[in-house]
Scaffold this active site. Sequence first.
Site, PDB file in Angstrom:
ATOM      1  N   GLY A  41       0.833  -1.202   0.000  1.00 52.90           N
ATOM      2  CA  GLY A  41       0.000   0.000   0.000  1.00 52.90           C
ATOM      3  C   GLY A  41       0.861   1.241   0.000  1.00 52.90           C
ATOM      4  O   GLY A  41       2.051   1.196  -0.311  1.00 52.90           O
ATOM      5  N   THR A  42       0.247   2.324   0.345  1.00 53.64           N
ATOM      6  CA  THR A  42       0.924   3.607   0.321  1.00 53.64           C
ATOM      7  C   THR A  42       2.081   3.634   1.315  1.00 53.64           C
ATOM      8  O   THR A  42       3.118   4.210   1.065  1.00 53.64           O
ATOM      9  CB  THR A  42      -0.065   4.722   0.695  1.00 53.64           C
ATOM     10  OG1 THR A  42      -1.311   4.436   0.074  1.00 53.64           O
ATOM     11  CG2 THR A  42       0.436   6.061   0.233  1.00 53.64           C
ATOM     12  N   TYR A  43       1.837   3.009   2.462  1.00 52.60           N
ATOM     13  CA  TYR A  43       2.796   3.184   3.546  1.00 52.60           C
ATOM     14  C   TYR A  43       3.653   1.972   3.834  1.00 52.60           C
ATOM     15  O   TYR A  43       4.516   2.006   4.678  1.00 52.60           O
ATOM     16  CB  TYR A  43       2.075   3.622   4.813  1.00 52.60           C
ATOM     17  CG  TYR A  43       1.596   5.015   4.642  1.00 52.60           C
ATOM     18  CD1 TYR A  43       2.508   6.056   4.634  1.00 52.60           C
ATOM     19  CD2 TYR A  43       0.260   5.290   4.406  1.00 52.60           C
ATOM     20  CE1 TYR A  43       2.095   7.356   4.419  1.00 52.60           C
ATOM     21  CE2 TYR A  43      -0.166   6.594   4.198  1.00 52.60           C
ATOM     22  CZ  TYR A  43       0.753   7.623   4.213  1.00 52.60           C
ATOM     23  OH  TYR A  43       0.353   8.897   3.994  1.00 52.60           O
ATOM     24  N   GLY A  44       3.376   0.889   3.140  1.00 51.49           N
ATOM     25  CA  GLY A  44       4.192  -0.269   3.429  1.00 51.49           C
ATOM     26  C   GLY A  44       3.628  -1.510   2.792  1.00 51.49           C
ATOM     27  O   GLY A  44       2.858  -1.438   1.835  1.00 51.49           O
ATOM     28  N   LYS A  62       1.478  -5.549   8.973  1.00 51.03           N
ATOM     29  CA  LYS A  62       1.731  -4.398   8.118  1.00 51.03           C
ATOM     30  C   LYS A  62       3.096  -3.844   8.471  1.00 51.03           C
ATOM     31  O   LYS A  62       3.333  -3.431   9.600  1.00 51.03           O
ATOM     32  CB  LYS A  62       0.648  -3.355   8.360  1.00 51.03           C
ATOM     33  CG  LYS A  62       0.696  -2.123   7.485  1.00 51.03           C
ATOM     34  CD  LYS A  62      -0.618  -1.348   7.646  1.00 51.03           C
ATOM     35  CE  LYS A  62      -0.619  -0.036   6.891  1.00 51.03           C
ATOM     36  NZ  LYS A  62      -1.948   0.614   6.978  1.00 51.03           N
ATOM     37  N   ASP A 164     -10.798   7.733   5.267  1.00 52.54           N
ATOM     38  CA  ASP A 164     -10.392   6.980   4.077  1.00 52.54           C
ATOM     39  C   ASP A 164     -11.229   5.722   3.910  1.00 52.54           C
ATOM     40  O   ASP A 164     -10.716   4.649   3.599  1.00 52.54           O
ATOM     41  CB  ASP A 164      -8.896   6.647   4.131  1.00 52.54           C
ATOM     42  CG  ASP A 164      -8.333   6.294   2.751  1.00 52.54           C
ATOM     43  OD1 ASP A 164      -9.007   6.567   1.733  1.00 52.54           O
ATOM     44  OD2 ASP A 164      -7.240   5.722   2.687  1.00 52.54           O
TER      45      ASP A 164
HETATM   46  N1  LIG Z   1      -6.069  -7.366   8.906  1.00 52.71           N
HETATM   47  C1  LIG Z   1      -5.916  -7.677   7.607  1.00 52.71           C
HETATM   48  N2  LIG Z   1      -6.187  -8.901   7.157  1.00 52.71           N
HETATM   49  C2  LIG Z   1      -6.023  -9.193   5.860  1.00 52.71           C
HETATM   50  N3  LIG Z   1      -5.620  -8.335   4.934  1.00 52.71           N
HETATM   51  C3  LIG Z   1      -5.337  -7.086   5.314  1.00 52.71           C
HETATM   52  C4  LIG Z   1      -5.462  -6.690   6.663  1.00 52.71           C
HETATM   53  N4  LIG Z   1      -5.100  -5.399   6.754  1.00 52.71           N
HETATM   54  C5  LIG Z   1      -4.781  -5.016   5.518  1.00 52.71           C
HETATM   55  N5  LIG Z   1      -4.904  -6.020   4.634  1.00 52.71           N
HETATM   56  C6  LIG Z   1      -4.681  -5.952   3.187  1.00 52.71           C
HETATM   57  O1  LIG Z   1      -3.629  -5.063   2.901  1.00 52.71           O
HETATM   58  C7  LIG Z   1      -4.104  -3.949   2.145  1.00 52.71           C
HETATM   59  C8  LIG Z   1      -3.388  -2.686   2.584  1.00 52.71           C
HETATM   60  O2  LIG Z   1      -3.610  -2.457   3.957  1.00 52.71           O
HETATM   61  P1  LIG Z   1      -3.863  -1.001   4.505  1.00 52.71           P
HETATM   62  O3  LIG Z   1      -5.016  -0.419   3.795  1.00 52.71           O
HETATM   63  O4  LIG Z   1      -3.972  -1.083   5.968  1.00 52.71           O
HETATM   64  O5  LIG Z   1      -2.495  -0.322   4.106  1.00 52.71           O
HETATM   65  P2  LIG Z   1      -2.164   1.005   3.335  1.00 52.71           P
HETATM   66  O6  LIG Z   1      -0.697   1.070   3.216  1.00 52.71           O
HETATM   67  O7  LIG Z   1      -2.830   2.128   3.991  1.00 52.71           O
HETATM   68  O8  LIG Z   1      -2.762   0.720   1.952  1.00 52.71           O
HETATM   69  P3  LIG Z   1      -3.551   1.641   0.956  1.00 52.71           P
HETATM   70  O9  LIG Z   1      -2.700   2.799   0.663  1.00 52.71           O
HETATM   71  O10 LIG Z   1      -3.736   0.716  -0.220  1.00 52.71           O
HETATM   72  O11 LIG Z   1      -4.832   2.015   1.595  1.00 52.71           O
HETATM   73  C9  LIG Z   1      -5.605  -3.920   2.389  1.00 52.71           C
HETATM   74  O12 LIG Z   1      -6.312  -3.301   1.352  1.00 52.71           O
HETATM   75  C10 LIG Z   1      -5.903  -5.407   2.488  1.00 52.71           C
HETATM   76  O13 LIG Z   1      -5.972  -5.987   1.208  1.00 52.71           O
END
Ligand SMILES: Nc1ncnc2c1ncn2[C@@H]1O[C@H](COP(=O)(O)OP(=O)(O)OP(=O)(O)O)[C@@H](O)[C@H]1O
Lengths: 419, 374
Positions: A41-44, A62, A164
């Site tokens: 994702g954006t942050y990791g 994460k 978000d």
């Molecule tokens: N608890 C969880 N169980 C299973 N999959 C998860 C979980 N948390 C996150 N994910 C998966 O990882 C992806 C990215 O997680 P998250 O949205 O928390 O991170 P992000 O870095 O903010 O990503 P984004 O920028 O895509 O929103 C989620 O869209 C989901 O597919």
Amino acid sequence: MVDDWSQVIPHDVMRIYRAKRDEAHRSVTSKYTILGFISSGTYGRVYKAQSKDEEGKLHAIKKFKPDKDGDIATYTGISQSAIREIALNREISHKNIVALKEVILEDKSIYMVFEYAEHDFLQVIHHYSQTLRSHIPHDLLKSLIYQLLNGLLYLHDSHILHRDLKPANILITATGIVKIGDLGLARLTYQPLQPLFAGDKVVVTIWYRSPELLMGSKHYHKAVDCWAVGCVMAELASLRPIFKGEEAKLDSKKNVPFQKDQLLKVIDVLGKPDERSWPGMRNTPEYHNVKRLEDSPNRLDAWCKQPVNFLSKLFIFDPDKRMNAREALLHGWFQEDPKPTYNVFQQQLSSPAQLPPQRRITQDEAPSMMPAQATHAQHLPAQFTQQQHLQGQTHGSVTSFASMSAGHGGHSRKKARIG
Amino acid sequence: MATDFWASSHNKRWIVDRATLKQARAEDLQYVHSPDHIDLLNIYFANLIGMLGKKLSLRQRVIATATVFFRRFYVKNLYCETDPFIVIAACCYVAAKAEESPVHIKNVVSESRLMFSQEGYGVKNFPSDNSKLAEMEFYLVSDLECDLVVFHPYRTLLTLCGRESACALDTEAGEVGVGIDSGPRYWGTGEGRLELEEGPLQTAWFIINDTYRSEICLLYPPHMIAIAAIYLTLVLNDKTREAIQAQGAPVPPPRRSSRTTSGSAHRKSAPAQQQDFVGFMAGLRVSLPTVAMIAQEILSLYTLWGRYSDTPPESGLGGNGAGEHSGGDDVVTPAFLTQLLLRMREARLADLAHPASGQPVAVNKRLERTQAAG
Ligand SMILES: Nc1ncnc2c1ncn2[C@@H]1O[C@H](COP(=O)(O)OP(=O)(O)OP(=O)(O)O)[C@@H](O)[C@H]1O
Ligand SMILES: [Mg+2]
């Protein structure tokens, strides 16, 4: 010996401290077996992992991107987003919010260990639109929205704005419980020391962004999340985003531009906002720009047949009049049959093909991100069988699960965040 | 959550008992001549956090949060084995982020270096490298167990003592942010509200600021600290004090410190109408003995604080005097306390190298390894 110590002191007094801390540290890989890579994702990056304790529970870990100075990871300070997500998650606890089990700070990286959620709203949408090619059943849709609102009410009662909400950030466990995730953009609004807009110029992924945000409102509140719930619900009902606009990017001076295209998409379905029903719109920075746009008749009922009355209340332009989470939960729609169920997939359990597939995991494309032992792909099939056994899974489609093909890029939905 | 103190990490994990605090300082105590010196260090470090915070333009609440982080860190760690100055800088840096008013790491490093290296403090080797502070932040957040949301007494004070005056304080002290919302109470069952004039309200606010110079914030819930501050304000103020005595309630002797007069000086004429102060306190439905105990602790803090001086006296007790004095009732300066800390550290180091048991301390091995690596 004494000489050694006294040499240490002037240069780095904290060495003793760090040595003690490092000694006591229990590493990520000593506690968890990494089963595979889920998403970046954006942050990791997010990994699927299994706890090494007796319970052997599944988790999503994460890992925040470590900051790089050239090729070497260095300490540059924890990001505001990580601090937020960690701080808020430590305080909250609700069955419709993804639970944070622990945070491990190790080797210049931050690992957040969450309870594992097998599905998410985006995946359900894909499953119905691509595989089943049919609408999401009414009872499933209602249960998804009900539990989403239930989690949102908890956040709002705790004075937290999510900021978000979108299908990819709303997860569902294998047992059919909705879990709101990704608090990376969430904020406490209780007695803020600074107005909200001062911290983040842009919030909410463009398709789910409310009219007051699109019109540049500086003072917004919980209603921005309720609008997003409306967008998510319309998307579940029609299997495509309801307001699929193009985001106008920040200019070089980081000024926020007029989001004309997105507003046109909204007006195309709902008609133009007018001052009689939303007096406050006159005070928004983009008021004059919006006035110039062409009106269009409201045709929301064509988009979402069943609970139009419910949905139209989430799409009220005036944020102060928009239905809030509590009002939504008390709405007559949830009293009518079919009632929302505890397991959102209650009706689908009898026909497993209806259930969305399990989350795909792949081998990490950037194995360096994970400690060495984690990335042995050949270990994976064995772990799957074991884990299936442990979980007593009844789901049908294991095929996509076992797929080891790299490059599963997730979704291409735009990010709300900058920088 | 934001209104629910009882469910918070603050309440669940960070209100500690006196025995825990005693245990936490036990080893440090071996390296000072008087237990007062530890309490004076507590005052010194809180002052430094306040001053660094001001240099970084942090609001009072952010400074308070930074101080709580610092206190929590030292529930788990020793003064004599760490460098409180970099911990102070890291606390300010993290608190600013946790309170959503971030400052750049570069500024924290340069302001810290500038401030600590002043002659009065005598801290010579504050690192100039951002990554050192960032590394400290990392360990700090880990020691804080990622609990970064902190409750403060200010909120209770404003909830209890009237919005009009709160707004006045807002503009005057610039402490309260926009969109202030005093919100529901998370404690007690009483509905009482007290009309405090601007002067007394500010006194109460300053007393709350002062409590962070001790470990009171670790021992009691914030709303109890706020009530104790209000109680002290009432008995320190001549008019309200008479009113309370007229109601026949016991009042502690007025030991007004020079520190509180800055607040009391703002006092205008006391409220014309007579308020039922005793009834107000009773109506709060909280443990009044606890309130009295906190008030007593605040008064002892003021007494001790009387011995702390930012400016070295003519006779010059500061400088190299540390350790030479038996630590009776002498006035101490920042420079003295810095020296004291350095001596504690040296003595600790010597003990680690030559433990009484004859066995090298386990940490040595590890240390050698990290030394070899770094
Ligand atoms: N608890 C969880 N169980 C299973 N999959 C998860 C979980 N948390 C996150 N994910 C998966 O990882 C992806 C990215 O997680 P998250 O949205 O928390 O991170 P992000 O870095 O903010 O990503 P984004 O920028 O895509 O929103 C989620 O869209 C989901 O597919
Ligand atoms: Mg996300």
